[in-house]
Design a protein around this motif. Structure first.
Motif, mmCIF file in Angstrom:
data_model
loop_
_atom_site.group_PDB
_atom_site.id
_atom_site.type_symbol
_atom_site.label_atom_id
_atom_site.label_comp_id
_atom_site.label_asym_id
_atom_site.label_seq_id
_atom_site.Cartn_x
_atom_site.Cartn_y
_atom_site.Cartn_z
ATOM 1 N N GLY A 159 0.801 -1.221 0.000
ATOM 2 C CA GLY A 159 0.000 0.000 0.000
ATOM 3 C C GLY A 159 0.836 1.275 0.000
ATOM 4 O O GLY A 159 0.576 2.205 -0.772
ATOM 5 N N VAL A 160 1.865 1.321 0.847
ATOM 6 C CA VAL A 160 2.693 2.528 0.951
ATOM 7 C C VAL A 160 3.411 2.792 -0.360
ATOM 8 O O VAL A 160 3.412 3.917 -0.868
ATOM 9 C CB VAL A 160 3.775 2.380 2.053
ATOM 10 C CG1 VAL A 160 4.428 3.708 2.323
ATOM 11 C CG2 VAL A 160 3.186 1.801 3.299
ATOM 12 N N VAL A 161 4.038 1.743 -0.894
ATOM 13 C CA VAL A 161 4.790 1.917 -2.135
ATOM 14 C C VAL A 161 3.836 2.322 -3.258
ATOM 15 O O VAL A 161 4.100 3.247 -4.026
ATOM 16 C CB VAL A 161 5.537 0.618 -2.507
ATOM 17 C CG1 VAL A 161 6.316 0.805 -3.803
ATOM 18 C CG2 VAL A 161 6.460 0.184 -1.388
ATOM 19 N N LEU A 162 2.682 1.642 -3.314
ATOM 20 C CA LEU A 162 1.724 1.903 -4.386
ATOM 21 C C LEU A 162 1.259 3.356 -4.392
ATOM 22 O O LEU A 162 1.286 4.021 -5.431
ATOM 23 C CB LEU A 162 0.511 0.977 -4.235
ATOM 24 C CG LEU A 162 -0.615 1.275 -5.219
ATOM 25 C CD1 LEU A 162 -0.314 0.658 -6.569
ATOM 26 C CD2 LEU A 162 -1.942 0.790 -4.692
ATOM 27 N N THR A 163 0.812 3.869 -3.236
ATOM 28 C CA THR A 163 0.285 5.239 -3.236
ATOM 29 C C THR A 163 1.393 6.255 -3.493
ATOM 30 O O THR A 163 1.137 7.307 -4.075
ATOM 31 C CB THR A 163 -0.440 5.577 -1.920
ATOM 32 O OG1 THR A 163 0.390 5.215 -0.828
ATOM 33 C CG2 THR A 163 -1.758 4.838 -1.823
ATOM 34 N N THR A 164 2.633 5.920 -3.076
ATOM 35 C CA THR A 164 3.729 6.817 -3.428
ATOM 36 C C THR A 164 3.854 6.900 -4.951
ATOM 37 O O THR A 164 3.949 7.989 -5.522
ATOM 38 C CB THR A 164 5.062 6.308 -2.830
ATOM 39 O OG1 THR A 164 4.858 6.029 -1.444
ATOM 40 C CG2 THR A 164 6.154 7.342 -2.977
#
Lengths: 432, 432
Positions: B408-413
């Motif tokens: 999730g963190v990598v994706l939204t970044t």
């Protein structure tokens, strides 16, 4: 596939347990899935269909007529046939029922009478019942007259002459007890039978808490209707847990991982459209502050930070609530405590990250004012996020809207709008 | 609580099944929880602790010394005692083991030898074994010599003289068969025993697919070690399903819904801090385009729309992948198909919503150019989101990072950065 290999693969496939074949189908791309299904023997189709997820099941059933459905479901448990029938068009269901013999139809209609998300919809009618006055020796001889006992039979159900539930005689007890004792002496009467209208998630919780393998289902008069077995309960547990995860991303539960492009795109489009509307709402809020942004462009750079942190904090709270509600832990009595706890968490994390953001922004733009403004906005938004994330699902539940599905959209709209309004509003007061 | 009521409540509480008390504790606020726990009789503490989630269990265990732990766990199943011991400090575990009698300790050490997320860690050693040459009549008499059979005994395990697994004799078969037949004639030899090092999620899938109530566990030589029962498998299923949901919100799995403010705030802070870093990364991207935003403020109004739609679309894809991987449906062979499918979905939904956004933005700002620019950016971001949402979890899995947690963190970044760069970049080319 060469023709020699084809025969081998077909033989191997039909030798696998139905659950394995179902898993293979679920894990296959549409084209390969089609090839596999064609290789399945007609005799195995019912068992395999029974193990498939709703979406795939509907897919394969849609190619069959009533006679075929009746044929492949012949030897399945009642609750499983009921599940399958409930997915078919009304007309086909009627035809399938008509094609059955009288006794099968009567049993099935008893299960179909109850919604499929209640105990009645989960039950099988294949119970073995005994009377309390018998000796265990008679029971043992009675059992030996059976060809086989139904799967997952861990207890015999004791009923009175009116077919009312009286107690359970576990096979574990039967096997270690003196055969001259009576059922009445050895049976377990502490077990509460499950009322037919109990929702399936409550049934699942009962099974989990009591470590049951099977449990009797009764109607309002205490009359035995059937029994629920752990294998069907495991499916309920799996689906319930799946529901929160998929709903929060706007996906249908029990979805087909390998659905084709067009169907997938169509289904996801609705959620994206809904989110587009909320994104435009947030944008129209920003639009009110065009003048301020023109003066201080740094605001445009920093404003997504405030909105995004609110979204993250709110989602954490929402997830905790949705999960707690799904597990039956959250009630009206402890809801207020949770809202307070979340407000406390929001204030603590608000203070921490507002400070960090204030310092970072002040240093970056060499302007202590912008640091103070973003800190205040961050504080406001994290506390709002905490309150919304906790109160919203409780409110939605009370008006019977699924918090897992609706919660996320409403929440991010709130945190976006409050984030932009507080940050740009405070900035306008100061710079405007 | 008045003293009279107190006694009533205490009696009622200790009359409930341990699972119900555990649920009550899980659903209570910390203060009430403390009061309830004090009312629990020492005899019931072990069973209740066994039913609690990890976090609460650790909480209550931390107040006990080794002697108390040894006392309350005395009558629990080996796998349950092993679970509890694994949560205690090394020193205490040693002391508890030393306080046990030789036989109990030897059995427990066999379970403790295996990691608790493998079949070996899930198993009980309370098996009832028989030899193939016996007649069923002898088996029935042998069973009757027992005080009781272990819970969830649905089969007797047939072993040879070297204690190697040979087959299963289901009680269902035993009860309907002619007592003069031998075990060899009636036993089921098709069952594959579970190797002790099989991961627990694979064990859970086997149970689900085969509708097992219990299954034998063997070591590398096929020697019988114990058996796994469905109640422990249900916990694995519940935890696995829970894992994806909570990890995607940056929450620990098996969390305590009613944890106190300070502990909760502390745990959530890490996730918020991580997201703050990515939010600053996105902000620094916007910062590059200050000049363009100053010229056309409408860009600041519209830019969150592009980023947010990318985030939503990417999360949908990520959720499908994370879920499919948790269910063991996604492998290297069909991963490429999934990436392609998601790219197709991204292109279709990109075209649809790019058109809608283009029209809406053009009308709103009375500028067809801005409509074209946002449409192009939306298209780029939705396709990027689809690719990242699908390829990222596959990649993370390959390098042994949990896709549910890190995805999730990598994706939204990625979707934020690509959203801002594509929209503001195209605008700079055009307006700059």
């Amino acid at each position: 596939l060469e023709s020699g290999t084809f025969v081998d693969v077909k033989r191997m496939l039909n030798g696998l347990p139905p659950g394995d074949v179902a898993h293979l189908l679920e894990s296959s791309t549409p084209r390969f899935r089609h090839i596999l299904w064609k290789m399945v023997d007609l005799d195995n189709e019912g068992d395999i269909i029974n193990e498939l997820s709703d979406e795939l099941r509907t897919h394969f059933l849609s190619d069959m007529d009533a006679a075929e459905v009746a044929q492949i479901t012949e030897h399945l448990d009642d609750d499983d046939v009921a599940d399958i029938l409930q997915q078919l068009p009304e007309q086909v269901t009627r035809e399938v029922l008509d094609a059955m013999d009288h006794q099968d139809r009567a049993r099935l209609e008893r299960v179909l009478h109850y919604p499929d998300d209640t105990a009645g919809g989960l039950m099988n009618t294949d119970t073995i019942t005994i009377r309390a006055r018998l000796t265990l020796d008679v029971v043992l001889r009675y059992l030996r007259r059976h060809e086989e006992l139904p799967a997952m039979t861990d207890s015999l159900i004791v009923v009175n002459r009116n077919d009312r539930f009286v107690g359970l005689l576990p096979l574990r007890t039967l096997l270690v007890s003196d055969p001259s004792r009576t059922v009445r002496e050895m049976m377990d009467t502490d077990v509460e039978p499950i009322p037919a209208y109990m929702p399936d998630d409550e049934v699942a919780r009962l099974f989990e808490r009591h470590d049951w393998v099977s449990a009797p289902v009764v109607d309002d008069d205490g009359q035995l209707l059937g029994r629920i077995t752990i294998d069907d309960v495991v499916d309920v547990i799996r689906e319930d847990a799946d529901h929160s995860l998929t709903s929060m991303a706007g996906l249908e539960e029990d979805l087909d991982t390998f659905a084709p492009v067009f169907r997938t795109a169509q289904r996801r489009a609705i959620w994206l459209g809904l989110n587009l509307i909320t994104a435009f709402v947030a944008a129209s809020v920003i639009n009110l502050f065009q003048g301020t942004i023109e003066k201080v462009v740094a605001l445009a750079v920093l404003m997504p930070i405030v909105a995004s942190m609110g979204g993250i904090a709110g989602t954490q709270t929402l997830t905790v609530l949705v999960r707690g509600m799904a597990m039956g832990q959250v009630s009206r009595s402890n809801g207020a405590w949770l809202i307070n706890r979340e407000l406390g968490v929001g204030i603590l994390n608000g203070m921490l990250w507002a400070t960090v953001v204030a310092v970072a922004s002040s240093v970056w733009f060499e302007d202590w004012n912008i640091g103070m403004i973003i800190a205040a906005a961050m504080m406001i938004n994290l506390v709002t996020a905490a309150f919304t994330g906790a109160a919203l699902p409780l409110l939605l539940k009370r008006v019977n809207i699924d918090p897992a599905l609706a919660g996320g959209v409403v929440l991010t709209t709130v945190t976006d709008v409050v984030g932009f309004v507080s940050f740009l509003g405070l900035a306008t007061l100061f710079y405007g």
